[in-house]
Write a protein that holds these residues in place. Structure first.
Motif, PDB file in Angstrom:
ATOM      1  N   PHE A  80       1.777   2.670 -23.515  1.00  0.00           N
ATOM      2  CA  PHE A  80       0.876   1.627 -24.017  1.00  0.00           C
ATOM      3  C   PHE A  80      -0.181   1.217 -22.995  1.00  0.00           C
ATOM      4  N   VAL A  81      -0.150   1.801 -21.806  1.00  0.00           N
ATOM      5  CA  VAL A  81      -1.167   1.486 -20.791  1.00  0.00           C
ATOM      6  C   VAL A  81      -2.339   2.434 -20.994  1.00  0.00           C
ATOM      7  N   THR A  82      -3.535   1.876 -21.228  1.00  0.00           N
ATOM      8  CA  THR A  82      -4.671   2.747 -21.557  1.00  0.00           C
ATOM      9  C   THR A  82      -5.449   3.184 -20.317  1.00  0.00           C
ATOM     10  N   HIS A  83      -5.441   2.382 -19.267  1.00  0.00           N
ATOM     11  CA  HIS A  83      -6.104   2.749 -18.015  1.00  0.00           C
ATOM     12  C   HIS A  83      -5.241   2.244 -16.885  1.00  0.00           C
ATOM     13  N   CYS A  84      -5.181   2.984 -15.779  1.00  0.00           N
ATOM     14  CA  CYS A  84      -4.426   2.494 -14.623  1.00  0.00           C
ATOM     15  C   CYS A  84      -5.086   3.008 -13.350  1.00  0.00           C
ATOM     16  N   TYR A  85      -5.466   2.066 -12.480  1.00  0.00           N
ATOM     17  CA  TYR A  85      -6.214   2.428 -11.283  1.00  0.00           C
ATOM     18  C   TYR A  85      -5.704   1.683 -10.061  1.00  0.00           C
ATOM     19  N   ARG A  86      -5.861   2.313  -8.904  1.00  0.00           N
ATOM     20  CA  ARG A  86      -5.766   1.594  -7.630  1.00  0.00           C
ATOM     21  C   ARG A  86      -7.181   1.173  -7.247  1.00  0.00           C
ATOM     22  N   ARG A  87      -7.342  -0.099  -6.855  1.00  0.00           N
ATOM     23  CA  ARG A  87      -8.650  -0.612  -6.451  1.00  0.00           C
ATOM     24  C   ARG A  87      -8.464  -1.454  -5.195  1.00  0.00           C
ATOM     25  N   PRO A  88      -9.558  -1.679  -4.454  1.00  0.00           N
ATOM     26  CA  PRO A  88      -9.421  -2.485  -3.233  1.00  0.00           C
ATOM     27  C   PRO A  88      -9.181  -3.959  -3.564  1.00  0.00           C
ATOM     28  N   ASP A 110       0.829  -1.212   0.000  1.00  0.00           N
ATOM     29  CA  ASP A 110       0.000   0.000   0.000  1.00  0.00           C
ATOM     30  C   ASP A 110       0.862   1.261   0.000  1.00  0.00           C
ATOM     31  N   ALA A 111       2.008   1.192   0.675  1.00  0.00           N
ATOM     32  CA  ALA A 111       2.867   2.379   0.759  1.00  0.00           C
ATOM     33  C   ALA A 111       3.518   2.697  -0.587  1.00  0.00           C
ATOM     34  N   GLU A 112       3.529   1.722  -1.491  1.00  0.00           N
ATOM     35  CA  GLU A 112       4.222   1.894  -2.771  1.00  0.00           C
ATOM     36  C   GLU A 112       3.268   2.103  -3.939  1.00  0.00           C
ATOM     37  N   VAL A 113       1.971   1.846  -3.704  1.00  0.00           N
ATOM     38  CA  VAL A 113       1.068   1.728  -4.846  1.00  0.00           C
ATOM     39  C   VAL A 113       0.931   3.040  -5.623  1.00  0.00           C
ATOM     40  N   THR A 149     -22.569 -13.530  -5.657  1.00  0.00           N
ATOM     41  CA  THR A 149     -22.012 -12.373  -4.950  1.00  0.00           C
ATOM     42  C   THR A 149     -21.218 -11.508  -5.921  1.00  0.00           C
ATOM     43  N   VAL A 150     -21.510 -10.227  -5.923  1.00  0.00           N
ATOM     44  CA  VAL A 150     -20.786  -9.293  -6.783  1.00  0.00           C
ATOM     45  C   VAL A 150     -19.545  -8.796  -6.042  1.00  0.00           C
ATOM     46  N   ALA A 151     -18.367  -9.080  -6.607  1.00  0.00           N
ATOM     47  CA  ALA A 151     -17.132  -8.486  -6.069  1.00  0.00           C
ATOM     48  C   ALA A 151     -17.035  -7.072  -6.626  1.00  0.00           C
ATOM     49  N   ARG A 152     -16.916  -6.100  -5.722  1.00  0.00           N
ATOM     50  CA  ARG A 152     -16.904  -4.693  -6.140  1.00  0.00           C
ATOM     51  C   ARG A 152     -15.486  -4.149  -6.093  1.00  0.00           C
ATOM     52  N   PHE A 153     -15.084  -3.537  -7.202  1.00  0.00           N
ATOM     53  CA  PHE A 153     -13.735  -2.968  -7.281  1.00  0.00           C
ATOM     54  C   PHE A 153     -13.817  -1.489  -7.643  1.00  0.00           C
ATOM     55  N   PRO A 154     -14.348  -0.680  -6.720  1.00  0.00           N
ATOM     56  CA  PRO A 154     -14.434   0.752  -7.040  1.00  0.00           C
ATOM     57  C   PRO A 154     -13.038   1.337  -7.206  1.00  0.00           C
ATOM     58  N   LYS A 155     -12.935   2.293  -8.064  1.00  0.00           N
ATOM     59  CA  LYS A 155     -11.644   2.943  -8.270  1.00  0.00           C
ATOM     60  C   LYS A 155     -11.328   3.768  -7.033  1.00  0.00           C
ATOM     61  N   GLU A 156     -10.145   3.554  -6.468  1.00  0.00           N
ATOM     62  CA  GLU A 156      -9.706   4.370  -5.331  1.00  0.00           C
ATOM     63  C   GLU A 156      -8.856   5.538  -5.803  1.00  0.00           C
ATOM     64  N   ARG A 157      -8.160   5.310  -6.895  1.00  0.00           N
ATOM     65  CA  ARG A 157      -7.361   6.382  -7.456  1.00  0.00           C
ATOM     66  C   ARG A 157      -7.135   6.074  -8.923  1.00  0.00           C
TER      67      ARG A 157
END
Lengths: 158, 151
Positions: free
Chosen positions: A92-100, A77-80, B133-141
């Protein structure tokens, strides 16, 4: 936030600009607005990010980009944020996100989408991301899309 | 012109994935920059849209900044139910995209709703309709959305 006139404007152009010499004037006439007002509103909507960009929206498949891979990475998490910014900056990366994460099935917190004409091409792109992330990668995977089940554009109401 | 983009079409597509000028004669500005004719640029873009090489030509909107919401979600669908579940999602208007992918989570879809609160309701509707069950992956950033591809 966009006002009602902005929303009318966006509803009128989201399916495409008129392909004529003076497209903004054509939109303005359709909406009973002034061309300069339409242009000023679009400038503001671009500056605020409500409009991401204006231009050609390619159909990836019709351009031969029939392969896509959702690459996913488990990094600390500290590096993401540092790594996400670096991965997102790859051309070449079209989308990039942090997700849970969704443990235990899903340990990944960084998502980066790649496209290619061949399976090898997306493998190469995944490998390039892996080299960039290096030892910070604790686990990774790539989920190629095997079939489009549904694709409808996002639409806003007027 | 055929349904396959030629070299000039590809040059136009690569040059025009953003940055379309907001000026009275934007196609003329693009044409000047590329050493082309205004009407040829318009005609080529119209043709590329007509044959489906471009989905459209115009603004790309950010649903969230317009008050809406989107959320990436996934399902682990048993193989024997896969087609039936895909058909259920195809009929739900909140499901904007849906892809089959190779993983235990084998169905990945995007929910798009007019309000942030709509996402949870839509996810529950998918769960009620599928029993999964729907796994949800909302964008955090969001780090960067290039979205550009090489034509």
């Amino acid at each position: 936030m966009p006002d009602d006139t902005d929303r009318r404007l966006l509803a009128a152009v989201q399916a495409g600009l008129p392909l004529v010499r003076e497209p903004y004037r054509a939109v303005a006439e359709r909406l009973g607005l002034d061309a300069a007002d339409v242009m000023a509103r679009l400038e503001r909507l671009l500056a605020s990010g409500a409009v991401r960009r204006i231009g050609a929206v390619p159909n990836h498949y019709r351009l031969g980009l029939i392969h896509n891979g959702m690459t996913v990475w488990d990094v600390a998490d500290a590096e993401v944020d540092r790594l996400g910014a670096a991965v997102g900056a790859l051309d070449f990366v079209t989308h990039c996100y942090r997700r849970p994460r969704a443990l235990p099935l899903w340990p990944y917190n960084l998502f980066a989408m790649v496209h290619g004409r061949t399976a090898d091409e997306i493998d190469d792109k995944r490998a390039a991301i892996a080299r960039l992330i290096g030892d910070a990668c604790r686990a990774s995977d790539m989920l190629p899309s095997t079939r489009i089940l549904k694709k409808t554009g996002l639409r806003i109401g007027a | 012109m055929t349904a396959t983009p030629d070299a000039l079409d590809r040059r136009l597509i690569n040059a025009l994935q953003g940055g379309f000028p907001i000026v009275p004669r934007p196609f003329a500005a693009v044409a000047d920059a590329l050493g082309l004719d205004e009407d040829e640029v318009i005609g080529r873009i119209a043709h590329l849209v007509e044959v489906g090489i471009l989905s459209r030509f115009g603004p790309m909107l950010d649903a969230e900044r317009l008050g809406g919401a989107v959320c990436l979600c996934a399902l682990a669908v048993p193989a024997e139910r896969f087609e039936a579940v895909a058909a259920i999602l195809a009929d739900l208007p909140a499901v904007a995209h849906n892809y089959e992918r190779r993983h235990a989570l084998n169905m990945w879809f995007v929910l798009a709703t007019e309000t942030p609160a709509g996402i949870e309701a839509a996810a529950r509707a998918v769960e009620a309709a599928t029993g999964l069950t729907v796994a949800r992956f909302p964008k955090e950033r969001e780090y960067f959305i290039g979205m550009r591809v090489e034509a």
